[in-house]
Design an enzyme around this catalytic site. Structure first.
Site, short mmCIF file in Angstrom:
data_model
loop_
_atom_site.label_atom_id
_atom_site.label_comp_id
_atom_site.label_asym_id
_atom_site.label_seq_id
_atom_site.Cartn_x
_atom_site.Cartn_y
_atom_site.Cartn_z
N MET A 1 -3.35 21.13 -11.33
CA MET A 1 -4.62 21.26 -10.94
C MET A 1 -5.25 19.80 -10.33
SD MET A 1 -6.36 23.94 -11.63
CE MET A 1 -5.47 25.47 -12.10
N HIS B 1 -6.45 14.46 -9.25
CA HIS B 1 -6.57 15.65 -10.23
C HIS B 1 -7.97 16.11 -10.17
CE1 HIS B 1 -6.40 17.95 -13.69
NE2 HIS B 1 -4.83 17.62 -13.61
N HIS B 2 -8.02 17.09 -10.29
CA HIS B 2 -9.34 18.03 -10.12
C HIS B 2 -10.29 17.70 -11.46
CE1 HIS B 2 -12.25 20.58 -8.39
NE2 HIS B 2 -11.30 21.45 -7.92
N ALA B 3 -9.79 17.06 -12.43
CA ALA B 3 -10.49 16.73 -13.54
C ALA B 3 -11.21 15.30 -13.31
CB ALA B 3 -9.60 16.38 -14.91
N ASN C 1 -16.91 16.64 -11.59
CA ASN C 1 -17.02 17.95 -11.02
C ASN C 1 -18.55 18.20 -11.24
OD1 ASN C 1 -14.07 19.19 -9.88
ND2 ASN C 1 -13.87 18.01 -11.73
#
Length: 529
Positions: free
Chosen positions: A21, A145-147, A315
């Protein structure tokens, strides 16, 4: 020490060995503007290290809560090891666009090391035979990382590693950051217990603010004032993904895309992008005899970050379901239908509330979500349920002025995104300095022919431009492709020449060496599929 939000943590929970991810960016530079016409890896290493000091997303690592009883925390280490995160590679021969796409696909398929700050940068040399670019170009490929970041916060980091002039001097930043103390197991368990006691009160507060909105939306749906996208057809991209990836992209003149947009009052550049993708997926699935009668549906992330939240990382996004009208053959009618659909989707999203998803994401159960994701992947449960989306299309507008890194001018930029079980095709729409690019990332098992999909994107744009403006792209702008000539009879050669004259020439700046195909040729297409 900062705890991840529920939405940020969800990208950790949903990550599996086959579905890393992270989001990535590919930037191509020319050394012609650099001092002495040469950029060395050591300069990029030192320059990047000096520029990104003090950016929390690049100096923090994860700290998991024991037994997964709560969302993880970010621990700021105050610095990072540049030589671990910034790596130097070179394209194998012949060093063309195809080789670059293969390398990007392989690097993107690897997961990030969770024991370190969750990002990597690759300096890629050997782009001497990428058609459309001068010799001596190099590329940067970043993985985050999308986190830690979304598309908008990722662009903020991109801005931090670039200059507006070629001769800008980068001074070492004297950022004094006190590293966080590593919390003990008892401290983390105590925090998890306190957060667990507070959750019911938080849920009541969120519900109090959102339930009236849900009730209003329900009534509007009953009256027909709002419409949902309805059922979503199942296609090859809605199965279980493998651990392998493919990548390809096109680049078009932004002024031509805007001209198409201006030909339909009220339309947006995003509407044009959705229409191009809808036409490309129609051509691709039709060539494989898999085109459904219903329109495909895309998930479109929407940035809901306000001014105060800029530079915070993480996000802050909502989502919107949009029909890309792959069921409409005519390009003009497709754009009209897409525009009407996006208006309806925006009305539905606004009625529900832009930040509703981020509000409720705080209550994602950490342990249950991670275990459910692993079990669903292992058992292939995604193949047993109805799909929610067919693909992802995210629009991340970029700057319209030239950017420089260590004196080298950026020529193009592209993006990649995570593909997961059930949604195996990810598009990144971006723009930079007069260019408009569409990048596609997919599972190799689902899309074994990414060069053909790239051609579908180009033909879709050509059809749309011809339908809206009645003319081919600007003179001199050609598709930068090559093909090996085949021996043909005189009659076939004449017929092909005539067909090419009638077909609009496409403008593309994301070059690749592929064999041209005619999607309209049903027999040849079916044979290839």
């Amino acid at each position: 020490m900062q705890q991840l939000s529920g939405l940020d943590a969800s990208f950790l929970y949903l990550e599996t060995p086959n579905s890393p991810m992270h989001i990535s960016g590919l930037y191509i530079y020319t050394q012609e503007t650099a001092p002495e016409g040469k950029v060395r890896f050591k300069q990029i290493l030192e320059g990047t290290a000096n520029r990104v000091k003090g950016i929390p997303s690049l100096t923090r690592r994860l700290k998991e809560v024991p037994l997964g009883l709560d969302h993880p925390y970010w621990i700021d280490e105050g610095d990072f090891d540049p030589e671990f995160h910034i790596r130097h590679v070179a394209l194998p021969a012949p060093g063309d666009w195809r080789q670059l796409c293969i390398l990007i696909s392989r690097i993107h398929a690897r997961s990030l090391d969770r024991s370190r700050p969750l990002w990597e940068m690759y300096v890629i040399e050997g782009l001497d035979n990428v058609e459309g670019y001068p010799k001596g170009c190099f590329a940067l490929f970043t993985k985050m990382h999308h986190a830690a970041v979304d598309g908008a916060s990722g662009m903020e980091i991109t801005a931090a590693i670039h200059d507006l002039t070629a001769n800008a001097q980068v001074e070492p930043k004297s950022v004094i950051t006190r590293p966080d103390r590593d919390p003990s197991t008892m401290q983390l368990l105590t925090r998890a217990q306190v957060n667990g006691l507070r959750q019911p009160l938080r849920f009541i507060s969120v519900a109090r603010n959102t339930v009236p909105g849900f009730a209003k939306v329900f009534m509007q749906l009953r009256r027909g004032d709002l419409k949902r996208v309805g059922s979503v057809p199942r296609v090859r991209f809605n199965g279980t993904v493998s651990a392998h990836r493919v990548f390809n992209a096109i680049s078009l003149p932004l002024d031509e895309v805007k001209a198409v947009k201006n030909a339909l009052p009220g339309a947006t550049v995003n509407d044009v992008a959705l229409t191009i993708v809808g036409g490309a997926m129609r051509k691709y699935l039709e060539a494989h005899n898999e085109l459904p009668d219903q329109s495909l549906v895309a998930m479109a992330p929407v940035n809901v970050r306000d001014t105060k939240e800029k530079g915070t990382g993480g996000n802050i996004v909502s989502t919107m379901a949009v029909k890309i009208r792959s069921d409409v053959a005519d390009a003009r009618e497709r754009l009209i239908a897409v525009h009407e659909g996006t208006q309806t989707a925006k009305e539905y999203s606004n009625a529900v509330g832009a930040k509703t998803m981020t509000d409720y994401s705080q209550f994602i159960p950490s342990t249950l979500t991670a275990q459910a994701a692993r079990l669903a992947s292992r058992w292939g449960l995604v193949n047993q349920i109805n799909p929610i989306y067919n693909c992802v299309i995210t629009n991340v507008p970029g700057p319209q002025v030239p950017l420089y890194n260590t004196g080298a001018r950026m020529l193009s930029n592209f993006g990649t995104g995570p593909v997961a079980d059930g949604v195996g095709l990810f598009h990144v729409i971006s723009s930079y300095c007069g260019e408009f690019s569409i990048s596609a990332t997919s599972c190799r098992e689902m899309m074994p022919d990414p060069d053909f999909y790239r051609e579908c994107l180009l033909e879709s744009f050509a059809d749309l431009k011809l339908a809206m403006l009645g003319k081919a792209p600007a003179t001199g702008a050609k598709v930068k492709t090559k093909a090996k000539a085949k021996t043909k009879t005189k009659a076939k050669t004449k017929a092909k020449t005539k067909a090419r004259a009638a077909r609009p020439k496409l403008a593309a700046k994301a070059p690749t060496k592929v064999k041209p195909k005619r999607v309209a040729n049903a027999a040849a297409t079916r044979k290839r599929a």
